[in-house]
Every structure is written in C-alpha cells, then in structure tokens.
Enzyme design. Structure first.
Site, PDB file in Angstrom:
ATOM      1  N   ASP A   1       0.054  -3.946  -3.964  1.00 26.18           N
ATOM      2  CA  ASP A   1      -1.102  -3.207  -4.177  1.00 26.18           C
ATOM      3  C   ASP A   1      -0.892  -1.799  -3.632  1.00 26.18           C
ATOM      4  OD1 ASP A   1      -3.910  -3.250  -5.327  1.00 26.18           O
ATOM      5  OD2 ASP A   1      -4.436  -3.111  -3.210  1.00 26.18           O
TER       6      ASP A   1
ATOM      7  N   SER B   1       0.558  -1.204   0.072  1.00 21.48           N
ATOM      8  CA  SER B   1      -0.111  -0.091   0.131  1.00 21.48           C
ATOM      9  C   SER B   1       0.875   1.469   0.047  1.00 21.48           C
ATOM     10  CB  SER B   1      -0.849  -0.035   1.103  1.00 21.48           C
ATOM     11  OG  SER B   1      -1.980   0.883   1.129  1.00 21.48           O
TER      12      SER B   1
ATOM     13  N   HIS C   1      -7.556  -5.790  -0.974  1.00 32.11           N
ATOM     14  CA  HIS C   1      -6.064  -4.835  -0.820  1.00 32.11           C
ATOM     15  C   HIS C   1      -5.065  -5.817   0.112  1.00 32.11           C
ATOM     16  CE1 HIS C   1      -3.885  -1.330  -0.754  1.00 32.11           C
ATOM     17  NE2 HIS C   1      -3.924  -1.160   0.535  1.00 32.11           N
TER      18      HIS C   1
END
Length: 552
Positions: A230, A202, A317
């Site tokens: 991601d 992230s 996610h």
C-alpha cells in the site's frame, strides 16, 4: 465506538495535519508552504548534497502542481538509519550493518547463497514494531533451505512528523540503503543482486523504489524484487516515475493496494497501477474486518492508546502488510485473477485462467513472482501495461479464501412462470463432504436484495474456506417482504423461488460442478435446500417423461 471505514482515514489525516504543526521551524511546517505560489520553495533551488550519497534537488519534477511541497532530506546523522540483521539462529539481539566498517559484514550472519530480504516501515513507525518482527519470523521460518536473512531498514528517527519532511528523508535513506546493498554485494562476493528482495510499507514502499533507483544509477546493479505494501498516496500520485516507486526499480515489482480511496475521501494508499503486477484485494479498499470497535485494536496493542488508535484508523492501510505476512505462512492457495475491474471480477466475467482472452491467475503475496515468471516463460505476458489482479479475503487471519463462481439458473417451467419473480437474498454453503464445508456465503449483491426472475441466470463470485473440490451444496433463500406492501406478504404459503440448477466453479482448483434440487423442488425460504449432481439426473429423467412441473 464503531466508525465507518473512511472515517478512520479522515481521523488519521487530521492526526497527520496536527502532527505537521508540532515542528514550527521555518523549513518544516506544512502550513508555511500554503501561501507559496505553485512550484516555489523556501530555499534556493540549489541541490543539497550529502557526500557519497549524492545531491538532492527540489525543483521539477520534485515540486509540481500535484506536489506543491518539496523539502530537502535531513542529514544522515539526524536520520540515523540502522540496518539490524536477523537470521534463523539470531532473532533477539541482531548485529547491525555499518557502512563505516564494511569488513564486519562477513561476520554478522548473512548467508550469501540464501535469499536476502530488506523490510522498510513507513511514516510514524519504526523498525521494532510487532508487524516487522512477525514478518521477519515468517520469512525465516518458511524459508525452505533455512538460509534466508532479513535486514530491517529502521529509519524511525527520520519518520517523525511533519509528513513532508519524512517524504523528503526517504530519498536519502533510499540512497543509503543502496550503498548498504552494494556493500553486502561486494563484501560477500554475491554473483548478482537477484536474490535481494525489498519489502516496504507506505512511505517505505517508495523508499524501496529510491534504493532500487540509486543501486542502478550508482553501481549498475538491479534489485531482484520490490514488494510495495500500500504505497503512500499523498505527494506521490500523478508524479514523475523518478519521484515514486515504479516498475523500473527492480526486475520484478509487485504492489498490494489496500486503502485506495482518494486522500480527500479518507484513503492513504495509491490506486495507480505502478508495478509489473498490482494486486487489489477486496477491490483495494473497505477490507472485511476493518469496521470493529477501537477497543479491540487497543487490546491488540497491549493497551497502548496511541498504537491502538493508529491501528484502528489505518486498518485498511495496514492490511497490506498483514496480508503479506499471511501469504508467507499460508498453506491455502492464495490466488487472484487479472481483470478489467473489481466489479467485473465480482460478476464472474474473469474466472477462467486458461482462456485466450488474457485473464491470468496469480499467486498472491510472497509467491506471486513464481506465477509471473511462469507466465512470462510461456509467452502469456508481454512487457506492456501493469497487470491488475483482484481477489477476496477473510476479515481476520487466516486471510486466504477460495473463490467460487456460482451461476443460478432460474426455472422457466409453467409453475415458476406462474409464481413469478421474487425479491430476496440467496446464500450458499458448499461441501466437499459432511465434515468439510465453507461458511454461509451471500450470492446477492452486498447492499441490496436482488429480484430473481423466472428463466434468467444470475452469477456472483463468493469466497470461503478452502475445502478442495466441491461436491454438493445447500442453498438458503431469505425472502424480503415489505410490511407496507400487501403484495409481498406470504401468509398462506412459504416464500419460494424456483431454481432449475446451479453451477459452481472453483478458481483455485479449476473445477466445475452442476447441481440441482431434488425432484426440481422449489427453494423454500428459511431452510437449507440440498443441491446435488445426482438430482440433475433425476430431474432430467422426470422432465423427459413429459412433466411440465418441478414437483408433480
């Protein structure tokens, strides 16, 4: 409670917005920026400087139409980033790297001849989370030489709300991390930094990009590899490469995209291809297994409501780091193939790794660099646009699946033609032997039943357990009758379709097999219909003898 996949994204976005409102200081609230004109900031455009780590401007390209909010990083003392060091023999009470005491670097267990991994977490996360411990153990357990080191970039004090401040903080944390890497390089007399591999999830993915950028800018060194799990989308999509991770930040940048719906539709990750190789498991969103009840996630988090809900709403996610950890341990051939789109991949248009049309197979996860370097050395990859690679996964660990391209050739015999087409769902179970088979895999489209017409071919890509080389298969036909349409009722006969043969190709094992039903019999509904290669020979003999029927 079960919610659609994108509902979780919306819920998490709501949590982010609410969290952004918890700090009401003038420079830290997202709401305080909403009335500003595009490109404006609440402070002068004078960069904020933090000594050896450099200065951090917030004007263009840090503030743009697509990125209307840009803050300065908080001070190093407030962020308080830590770098605990783990090796095969020390996993419980780690030493920590200290830029103020570089001489200590030699005595904390970093093997200068082994791989050195840095793991960086994302927003509202910290370095002691179970997924980081799990990935650390996997990297150490599976290291062939037993010389690997894992260093965690623990920036938990800087990852708290508001999101806009955490976005700003990773710029400074990236610069600090670059100094730490340089310290390791200097104190351990590393020949280069090619064995340093940063892995970030992230916001941590973009943090890795900043570390790679500052390592080049300040010290003339280049990271060996960055794996982005991601990478976060909000405030990064459609920005200048200096603002986000890009392929210039390391010698090899691979990206795993798992939550790529637009932020306005509930997605949290980027869809842009930004690395040398970008992987899109399951198309990059709506991963299998992300539709379970929230109670399951709370149980997995040992009863923690906060972490359980966070895992539930961000399931797609976090799949990125779960896939990555699984790829480290997996003995299954975790492969994908480059293709123009996921739809093309599912239709089987990209399935031959050796074609001259540019489709290439890549190992997924930790070993993807092996595929990339091999293809580069063979001259099959040029330094051009990013490569998009697609694959399918299981809904739970182990996530690795073998891909099968199944082509169904419907019979054009008189009996088949007179019977006509049928609407329904086709399923297949592929066997290597009696005790080694895949699960039942759907060959019809996921959301609608397919009309199977005599004489035509239908192709689909399915994924299942790795069984090695396929030998035979069972097909199942699920007939779809419409209770309101008498023409679809099959009262006096069993619903059936006429399949001449099927071909099964294995992406991972590079095999191809042609199978037929016994004596050319039709595929009956609600039963297992055996297909074997020997039956093709039997059918050919009968057909060459002059029969125009499958089962005369």
């Amino acid at each position: 409670m079960i919610l659609p996949n994108n509902t979780g994204g919306w819920f998490l976005q709501s949590l982010i917005i609410l969290a952004n409102q918890t700090d009401r200081s003038p420079n830290n609230t997202f709401g305080d920026y909403l009335h500003l004109p595009i490109g404006a900031s609440t402070d002068s455009k004078t960069p904020k400087c933090y000594g050896v780590y450099g200065c951090f401007p917030i004007e263009y390209p840090w503030t743009t139409i697509t990125r209307p909010v840009s803050l300065y990083p908080e001070s190093p003392n407030k962020i308080n980033v830590n770098f605990p060091v783990f090796n095969r023999h020390n996993r419980q009470i780690p030493w920590k790297l200290d830029l103020n005491d570089p001489k200590k670097t030699k005595g904390i267990g970093i093997n200068p001849y082994g791989n050195i991994y840095f793991i960086a977490h994302g927003y509202i996360d910290s370095g002691d989370r179970p997924w980081i411990q799990d990935m650390t153990n996997a990297l150490l357990d599976e290291d062939p030489q037993g010389t690997a080191t894992v260093i965690v970039v623990d920036w938990g004090d800087g990852s708290s709300p508001p999101y806009t401040q955490a976005v700003a903080n990773i710029r400074l944390i990236g610069a600090i991390t670059a100094h730490v890497i340089h310290m390791v390089y200097e104190e351990l007399s590393l020949p280069n930094t090619y064995k340093i591999h940063m892995i970030g999830h992230s916001l941590g993915a973009h943090l890795c990009g900043y570390a790679g950028y500052y390592l080049q800018k300040d010290f003339g060194l280049t990271l060996g590899r960055i794996t982005a799990l991601d990478p976060a989308e909000p405030l990064f999509t459609d920005t200048d490469p200096i603002v986000r991770l890009d392929r210039t930040d390391a010698n090899y940048v691979d990206v795993i995209h798992t939550d790529t719906l637009p932020f306005t539709s509930g997605g949290l990750g980027m869809r842009m291809a930004i690395g040398h190789v970008d992987f899109y498991p399951n198309g990059g969103y709506n991963n299998p297994g992300c539709d379970g009840p929230v109670q399951d996630y709370i149980t997995q988090e040992k009863g923690s409501l906060f972490w359980g809900v966070q895992q539930f709403v961000s399931c797609n996610h976090i799949r990125a780091h779960q896939f990555m950890t699984d790829s480290i341990r997996s003995k299954c051939p975790f492969n994908g193939i480059s293709c123009d789109s996921y739809d093309d991949f599912k239709e089987g248009y990209c399935f031959d790794c050796n074609q001259d049309d540019g489709y290439r197979c890549f190992k997924f996860g930790l070993k993807s660099i092996d595929s990339y370097e091999t293809l580069v050395s063979q001259g099959k990859i040029m330094d051009a646009e990013p490569i998009k690679v697609y694959l399918m996964t299981n809904g739970k660990s182990p996530y690795c699946r073998t891909h099968y391209k199944v082509t169904i050739k419907m019979s054009s015999s008189m009996e088949s033609t007179m019977h006509g087409g049928e609407v329904g769902d086709m399923w297949i179970i592929i066997h290597a032997d009696q005790h080694n088979a895949t699960e039942k895999m759907r060959l019809s489209p996921e959301t609608v039943s397919r009309f199977y017409e005599p004489g035509l071919e239908y192709t689909a890509v399915a994924s299942g357990r790795d069984i090695g080389i396929p030998k035979y298969a069972y097909m199942e036909w699920e007939y779809k009758a419409n209770p309101l349409n008498p023409l679809t009722w099959r009262i006096l006969s069993t619903p059936r379709v006429y399949v001449e043969y099927i071909t099964i190709e294995s992406l991972e094992h590079r095999s191809k097999l042609k199978l037929c039903p016994i004596f050319g019999n039709p595929v009956q509904a609600d039963s297992e219909n055996l297909f074997m290669d020997d039956y093709c020979k039997d059918y050919n003999k009968r057909f060459s003898a002059g029969s125009n029927r499958y089962n005369d």
